[in-house]
Design a protein around this motif. Structure first.
Motif, PDB file in Angstrom:
ATOM      1  N   GLY A 187       0.786  -1.239   0.000  1.00  0.00           N
ATOM      2  CA  GLY A 187       0.000   0.000   0.000  1.00  0.00           C
ATOM      3  C   GLY A 187       0.819   1.290   0.000  1.00  0.00           C
ATOM      4  N   GLU A 188       2.141   1.167   0.156  1.00  0.00           N
ATOM      5  CA  GLU A 188       2.960   2.383   0.172  1.00  0.00           C
ATOM      6  C   GLU A 188       3.363   2.782  -1.247  1.00  0.00           C
ATOM      7  N   ALA A 189       3.570   4.094  -1.444  1.00  0.00           N
ATOM      8  CA  ALA A 189       4.267   4.550  -2.645  1.00  0.00           C
ATOM      9  C   ALA A 189       5.751   4.601  -2.284  1.00  0.00           C
ATOM     10  N   GLY A 190       6.614   4.551  -3.296  1.00  0.00           N
ATOM     11  CA  GLY A 190       8.043   4.518  -3.008  1.00  0.00           C
ATOM     12  C   GLY A 190       8.817   5.640  -3.685  1.00  0.00           C
ATOM     13  N   LEU A 191       9.650   6.329  -2.900  1.00  0.00           N
ATOM     14  CA  LEU A 191      10.605   7.291  -3.461  1.00  0.00           C
ATOM     15  C   LEU A 191      11.966   6.605  -3.336  1.00  0.00           C
ATOM     16  N   ASP A 192      12.430   6.103  -4.463  1.00  0.00           N
ATOM     17  CA  ASP A 192      13.593   5.219  -4.448  1.00  0.00           C
ATOM     18  C   ASP A 192      14.890   5.971  -4.741  1.00  0.00           C
ATOM     19  N   PHE A 193      16.003   5.332  -4.457  1.00  0.00           N
ATOM     20  CA  PHE A 193      17.326   5.853  -4.814  1.00  0.00           C
ATOM     21  C   PHE A 193      18.216   4.654  -5.109  1.00  0.00           C
ATOM     22  N   GLY A 194      18.774   4.614  -6.315  1.00  0.00           N
ATOM     23  CA  GLY A 194      19.698   3.533  -6.653  1.00  0.00           C
ATOM     24  C   GLY A 194      19.047   2.187  -6.909  1.00  0.00           C
ATOM     25  N   GLY A 195      17.761   2.189  -7.297  1.00  0.00           N
ATOM     26  CA  GLY A 195      17.130   0.944  -7.751  1.00  0.00           C
ATOM     27  C   GLY A 195      16.881  -0.113  -6.698  1.00  0.00           C
ATOM     28  N   ILE A 197       6.246   3.729  -7.817  1.00  0.00           N
ATOM     29  CA  ILE A 197       7.639   3.943  -7.406  1.00  0.00           C
ATOM     30  C   ILE A 197       8.312   4.927  -8.356  1.00  0.00           C
ATOM     31  N   LEU A 198       8.960   5.948  -7.808  1.00  0.00           N
ATOM     32  CA  LEU A 198       9.791   6.839  -8.624  1.00  0.00           C
ATOM     33  C   LEU A 198      11.202   6.783  -8.058  1.00  0.00           C
ATOM     34  N   ASP A 199      12.177   6.611  -8.940  1.00  0.00           N
ATOM     35  CA  ASP A 199      13.572   6.512  -8.496  1.00  0.00           C
ATOM     36  C   ASP A 199      14.280   7.846  -8.730  1.00  0.00           C
ATOM     37  N   LEU A 200      14.735   8.466  -7.641  1.00  0.00           N
ATOM     38  CA  LEU A 200      15.403   9.774  -7.723  1.00  0.00           C
ATOM     39  C   LEU A 200      16.625   9.707  -8.619  1.00  0.00           C
ATOM     40  N   SER A 201      17.327   8.585  -8.564  1.00  0.00           N
ATOM     41  CA  SER A 201      18.461   8.361  -9.461  1.00  0.00           C
ATOM     42  C   SER A 201      18.811   6.880  -9.469  1.00  0.00           C
ATOM     43  N   PRO A 202      18.387   6.179 -10.528  1.00  0.00           N
ATOM     44  CA  PRO A 202      18.668   4.743 -10.606  1.00  0.00           C
ATOM     45  C   PRO A 202      20.171   4.464 -10.517  1.00  0.00           C
ATOM     46  N   GLY A 203      20.989   5.409 -11.039  1.00  0.00           N
ATOM     47  CA  GLY A 203      22.437   5.230 -11.002  1.00  0.00           C
ATOM     48  C   GLY A 203      23.075   5.805  -9.741  1.00  0.00           C
ATOM     49  N   ALA A 246      18.854  15.271  -6.430  1.00  0.00           N
ATOM     50  CA  ALA A 246      18.444  16.606  -5.957  1.00  0.00           C
ATOM     51  C   ALA A 246      17.504  17.242  -6.970  1.00  0.00           C
ATOM     52  N   ALA A 247      17.858  17.135  -8.249  1.00  0.00           N
ATOM     53  CA  ALA A 247      17.052  17.769  -9.298  1.00  0.00           C
ATOM     54  C   ALA A 247      15.655  17.157  -9.370  1.00  0.00           C
ATOM     55  N   ASN A 248      15.512  15.892  -9.005  1.00  0.00           N
ATOM     56  CA  ASN A 248      14.220  15.214  -9.104  1.00  0.00           C
ATOM     57  C   ASN A 248      13.391  15.241  -7.816  1.00  0.00           C
ATOM     58  N   LEU A 249      14.024  15.601  -6.685  1.00  0.00           N
ATOM     59  CA  LEU A 249      13.385  15.411  -5.378  1.00  0.00           C
ATOM     60  C   LEU A 249      11.991  16.030  -5.249  1.00  0.00           C
ATOM     61  N   PHE A 250      11.894  17.346  -5.437  1.00  0.00           N
ATOM     62  CA  PHE A 250      10.612  18.012  -5.184  1.00  0.00           C
ATOM     63  C   PHE A 250       9.559  17.598  -6.209  1.00  0.00           C
ATOM     64  N   ARG A 251      10.002  17.397  -7.450  1.00  0.00           N
ATOM     65  CA  ARG A 251       9.050  17.005  -8.488  1.00  0.00           C
ATOM     66  C   ARG A 251       8.470  15.624  -8.194  1.00  0.00           C
ATOM     67  N   TYR A 252       9.328  14.688  -7.786  1.00  0.00           N
ATOM     68  CA  TYR A 252       8.846  13.337  -7.507  1.00  0.00           C
ATOM     69  C   TYR A 252       7.975  13.299  -6.254  1.00  0.00           C
ATOM     70  N   LEU A 253       8.316  14.127  -5.260  1.00  0.00           N
ATOM     71  CA  LEU A 253       7.453  14.195  -4.071  1.00  0.00           C
ATOM     72  C   LEU A 253       6.051  14.657  -4.469  1.00  0.00           C
ATOM     73  N   ARG A 254       5.994  15.690  -5.309  1.00  0.00           N
ATOM     74  CA  ARG A 254       4.688  16.171  -5.788  1.00  0.00           C
ATOM     75  C   ARG A 254       3.972  15.092  -6.599  1.00  0.00           C
ATOM     76  N   ASP A 255       4.713  14.429  -7.496  1.00  0.00           N
ATOM     77  CA  ASP A 255       4.102  13.415  -8.373  1.00  0.00           C
ATOM     78  C   ASP A 255       3.541  12.246  -7.553  1.00  0.00           C
ATOM     79  N   LEU A 256       4.311  11.773  -6.580  1.00  0.00           N
ATOM     80  CA  LEU A 256       3.826  10.648  -5.758  1.00  0.00           C
ATOM     81  C   LEU A 256       2.633  11.078  -4.919  1.00  0.00           C
ATOM     82  N   ASP A 257       2.690  12.297  -4.393  1.00  0.00           N
ATOM     83  CA  ASP A 257       1.604  12.785  -3.548  1.00  0.00           C
ATOM     84  C   ASP A 257       0.292  12.834  -4.326  1.00  0.00           C
TER      85      ASP A 257
END
Ligand code: TXA
Ligand code: MG
Length: 320
Positions: A247-255, A263-269, A276-287
């Motif tokens: 039931g959780e959404a995921g803000l991932d880092f490094g896969g 699930i949105l990955d801030l940086s798969p690599g 940093a560039a993706n943080l606020f956008r992904y928080l908004r998108d998941l919300d």
């Protein structure tokens, strides 16, 4: 009063219109390299009062004044030796210096929240620089979000929070850095980190040749802006999550969590600048998916990771 919030292009006509609105005491949201700012004439108490009203921002929280050049900054603040080194190394760019107010400074009292100091930044974004030049005054600008909410990295983010409450938004695409500026106070005997941000601590310590005093925690706020709950999405955040629960959404880092629609990955690599560039956008998108909980993968506390973790910890605080 409901305003018709204009959308302006980042061209001569758009910037001319924006400068006119700003000089008449209006509010214009504009892009910078860090996040979008909500700008007003920093020399006008009447104009700056509108920023606090539109954001619902506590008036004890001073604003950053954006200026065109180091020379323009020197008219407003007194540069210590360290401040001069920092300005030389990182301006234009995502660094804000808090300095004692210079004699003859024109930044108004409400922009400073009545303090005898001033927060100054020379932004690196070409459109911001052209706007300041066209307006001819320093621009006071906090991030262009409702107080306590996630900072905006696109014009659409700004409209979501402030559409109808401000005069215009200049749309120049997505902010590159994605995190606000690093704030350093040069008021005391040694420079202090007030807020980690777009320039990593290590880069600053390297030019200063010594470690920076630790930044204020919630127990010891030094910048009035260090309020507990900030950058808050509607969902609760579960930090340092090793895996994703039902039931959780995921803000991932490094896969770590795998691939799924929630699930949105801030940086798969595992690149912290990309994260940093993706943080606020992904928080908004998941919300926007309305999860109860967003699980956040661990982020290393190095480079921009310090600022990312700072924002995540603030976003995790709920004060209702
Ligand atoms: O990247 C950024 O810094 C963005 C863009 C728009 O430039 N601006 C931004 O502003 O993040 P804001 O208002 O969200 O954060 C400004 C912070 C506040 O926490 C405030 O307390 C601190 O700067 N600040 C400003 N002037 C200060 C002063 N005289 N003394 C202590 N803190 C100050
Ligand atoms: Mg802010």
């Amino acid at each position: 009063m409901k305003l018709q919030t204009l959308s302006l292009a980042p061209d001569a006509a758009g910037l001319g219109k924006a400068a006119h609105i700003l000089r008449s005491g209006g509010l214009v949201a504009f892009p910078t390299e860090t996040v979008y700012g909500l700008g007003a004439d920093a020399t006008s108490d009447v104009a700056v009062a509108k920023i606090y009203a539109a954001k619902g921002r506590p008036r004890i929280n001073p604003l950053i004044a954006h200026v065109e050049s180091r020379a323009a900054a020197e008219a407003q603040g007194i540069f210590t030796r360290e401040a001069a080194i920092l300005a030389e190394s990182f301006w234009p760019g995502p660094l804000t210096l808090v300095l004692p107010l210079a004699a003859g400074a024109t930044i108004c009292e409400s922009a400073r929240a009545g303090l005898p100091s001033v927060g100054l930044r020379v932004p690196a974004h070409r459109i911001t620089q052209m706007l300041i030049a066209a307006t001819g005054v320093p621009l006071a600008a906090p991030s262009a979000n409702l107080s306590g909410r996630v900072s905006p990295v696109t014009a659409a983010d700004v409209r979501e929070d402030l559409g109808g409450a401000i005069d215009a938004i200049i749309d120049a695409g997505r902010a590159q850095v994605g995190l606000e500026s690093t704030i350093i106070s040069c008021l005391g005997p040694e420079p202090q980190l007030l807020r980690p941000g777009g320039i990593a601590r290590a880069a600053i310590e390297s030019v200063l040749g010594r470690p920076l005093a630790a930044y204020a925690t919630e127990a010891t706020p030094r910048a009035p802006g260090q309020l507990a709950s900030h950058y808050a999405p509607r969902a609760r955040l579960r930090l340092e999550a090793r895996d994703l629960e039902e039931g959780e959404a995921g803000l991932d880092f490094g896969g770590r969590f795998g691939i799924a629609a929630n699930i949105l990955d801030l940086s798969p690599g595992a690149d912290l600048n990309e994260a940093a560039a993706n943080l606020f956008r992904y928080l908004r998108d998941l919300d926007r998916q309305h999860p109860q909980i967003i699980a956040v993968a661990p982020i290393p506390e190095i480079g921009l990771g310090e600022a990312i973790n700072d924002r995540l910890r603030r976003a995790a605080v709920k004060d209702e």
